[in-house]
Design a protein around this motif. Sequence first.
Motif, PDB file in Angstrom:
ATOM      1  N   ASP A  11       0.820  -1.218   0.000  1.00 20.41           N
ATOM      2  CA  ASP A  11       0.000   0.000   0.000  1.00 20.41           C
ATOM      3  C   ASP A  11       0.851   1.265   0.000  1.00 20.41           C
ATOM      4  O   ASP A  11       0.371   2.337  -0.371  1.00 20.41           O
ATOM      5  N   LEU A  12       2.105   1.161   0.418  1.00 20.29           N
ATOM      6  CA  LEU A  12       2.979   2.335   0.411  1.00 20.29           C
ATOM      7  C   LEU A  12       3.118   2.898  -1.005  1.00 20.29           C
ATOM      8  O   LEU A  12       3.255   4.113  -1.176  1.00 20.29           O
ATOM      9  N   ASP A  13       3.081   2.040  -2.015  1.00 16.52           N
ATOM     10  CA  ASP A  13       3.189   2.504  -3.404  1.00 16.52           C
ATOM     11  C   ASP A  13       2.071   3.463  -3.777  1.00 16.52           C
ATOM     12  O   ASP A  13       2.258   4.328  -4.623  1.00 16.52           O
ATOM     13  N   MET A  14       0.895   3.312  -3.157  1.00 16.31           N
ATOM     14  CA  MET A  14      -0.253   4.180  -3.455  1.00 16.31           C
ATOM     15  C   MET A  14      -0.148   5.541  -2.793  1.00 16.31           C
ATOM     16  O   MET A  14      -0.705   6.508  -3.287  1.00 16.31           O
ATOM     17  N   ALA A  16       2.889   6.908  -0.893  1.00 21.25           N
ATOM     18  CA  ALA A  16       4.190   7.542  -0.667  1.00 21.25           C
ATOM     19  C   ALA A  16       4.906   7.782  -1.989  1.00 21.25           C
ATOM     20  O   ALA A  16       4.924   6.914  -2.858  1.00 21.25           O
ATOM     21  N   ALA A  17       5.509   8.962  -2.117  1.00 18.30           N
ATOM     22  CA  ALA A  17       6.252   9.291  -3.333  1.00 18.30           C
ATOM     23  C   ALA A  17       7.593   8.583  -3.364  1.00 18.30           C
ATOM     24  O   ALA A  17       8.100   8.247  -4.431  1.00 18.30           O
ATOM     25  N   ASP A  18       8.166   8.377  -2.189  1.00 24.41           N
ATOM     26  CA  ASP A  18       9.490   7.772  -2.115  1.00 24.41           C
ATOM     27  C   ASP A  18       9.596   6.988  -0.815  1.00 24.41           C
ATOM     28  O   ASP A  18       9.289   7.506   0.250  1.00 24.41           O
ATOM     29  N   VAL A  19      10.009   5.740  -0.926  1.00 24.62           N
ATOM     30  CA  VAL A  19      10.217   4.898   0.249  1.00 24.62           C
ATOM     31  C   VAL A  19      11.648   4.377   0.177  1.00 24.62           C
ATOM     32  O   VAL A  19      11.949   3.512  -0.642  1.00 24.62           O
ATOM     33  N   ALA A  42       2.551  10.824  -2.103  1.00 25.34           N
ATOM     34  CA  ALA A  42       2.394  10.656  -3.547  1.00 25.34           C
ATOM     35  C   ALA A  42       1.690  11.896  -4.085  1.00 25.34           C
ATOM     36  O   ALA A  42       0.806  12.461  -3.418  1.00 25.34           O
ATOM     37  N   PRO A  43       2.061  12.341  -5.268  1.00 26.56           N
ATOM     38  CA  PRO A  43       1.497  13.599  -5.796  1.00 26.56           C
ATOM     39  C   PRO A  43      -0.016  13.582  -5.992  1.00 26.56           C
ATOM     40  O   PRO A  43      -0.649  14.637  -5.996  1.00 26.56           O
ATOM     41  N   ASN A  44      -0.620  12.407  -6.106  1.00 23.98           N
ATOM     42  CA  ASN A  44      -2.064  12.322  -6.346  1.00 23.98           C
ATOM     43  C   ASN A  44      -2.886  12.408  -5.063  1.00 23.98           C
ATOM     44  O   ASN A  44      -4.106  12.501  -5.124  1.00 23.98           O
ATOM     45  N   TYR A  72     -11.179  -5.056   4.532  1.00 19.00           N
ATOM     46  CA  TYR A  72     -12.526  -5.007   3.957  1.00 19.00           C
ATOM     47  C   TYR A  72     -12.645  -3.871   2.936  1.00 19.00           C
ATOM     48  O   TYR A  72     -13.191  -4.060   1.846  1.00 19.00           O
ATOM     49  N   VAL A  73     -12.110  -2.715   3.272  1.00 17.76           N
ATOM     50  CA  VAL A  73     -12.166  -1.564   2.362  1.00 17.76           C
ATOM     51  C   VAL A  73     -11.276  -1.821   1.141  1.00 17.76           C
ATOM     52  O   VAL A  73     -11.587  -1.388   0.032  1.00 17.76           O
ATOM     53  N   GLY A  74     -10.163  -2.504   1.348  1.00 18.34           N
ATOM     54  CA  GLY A  74      -9.280  -2.825   0.235  1.00 18.34           C
ATOM     55  C   GLY A  74      -8.332  -1.709  -0.138  1.00 18.34           C
ATOM     56  O   GLY A  74      -7.731  -1.735  -1.210  1.00 18.34           O
ATOM     57  N   ALA A  75      -8.209  -0.724   0.733  1.00 15.10           N
ATOM     58  CA  ALA A  75      -7.332   0.424   0.479  1.00 15.10           C
ATOM     59  C   ALA A  75      -7.047   1.099   1.825  1.00 15.10           C
ATOM     60  O   ALA A  75      -7.749   0.830   2.810  1.00 15.10           O
ATOM     61  N   PRO A  76      -6.042   1.961   1.875  1.00 18.38           N
ATOM     62  CA  PRO A  76      -5.770   2.671   3.131  1.00 18.38           C
ATOM     63  C   PRO A  76      -6.991   3.443   3.618  1.00 18.38           C
ATOM     64  O   PRO A  76      -7.789   3.940   2.811  1.00 18.38           O
TER      65      PRO A  76
END
Length: 145
Positions: A11-14, A16-19, A42-44, A72-76
Amino acid sequence: PILLLIRDFNDLDMIAADVSEKALCLARACWPGPVTLLFKAAPNLSRLLTGAQAKIGCRISSNHIAQKLVEYVGAPITSTSANLSGNASASNIKLLDNVLYNLVDVVIDAGDTGSNVASTIIDVSGEPFTVVRKGTILPDLSVYL
């Protein structure tokens, strides 16, 4: 920045701009658990989540009900402590301030959640990492230098 609970490290890919590899090592050592890491957002991501700093706070919760909600939500999902600003956090539903019941849509009784102490917040958006708030766990950051 608002705290986002994430399902797993993917989920960090969604959000965070940089890890960095060091930040990922710290996350692996602390999660699931009460350590929030601040990344460059992340810019979005909406500024409503990131605030003026363009950073986002996230963690993997050690609470099984919080984990199930994120799955359940499937996202942060956004998260916060169960208290009014400036007041102590409630570690169980019996300690929850009655005012909050009128301010929220749902209250889930998750049993005793442990400590009333807030999570540790560490800014990993640059080096060296910086402790923003000391909480229940304070990892030795010298390991990640």
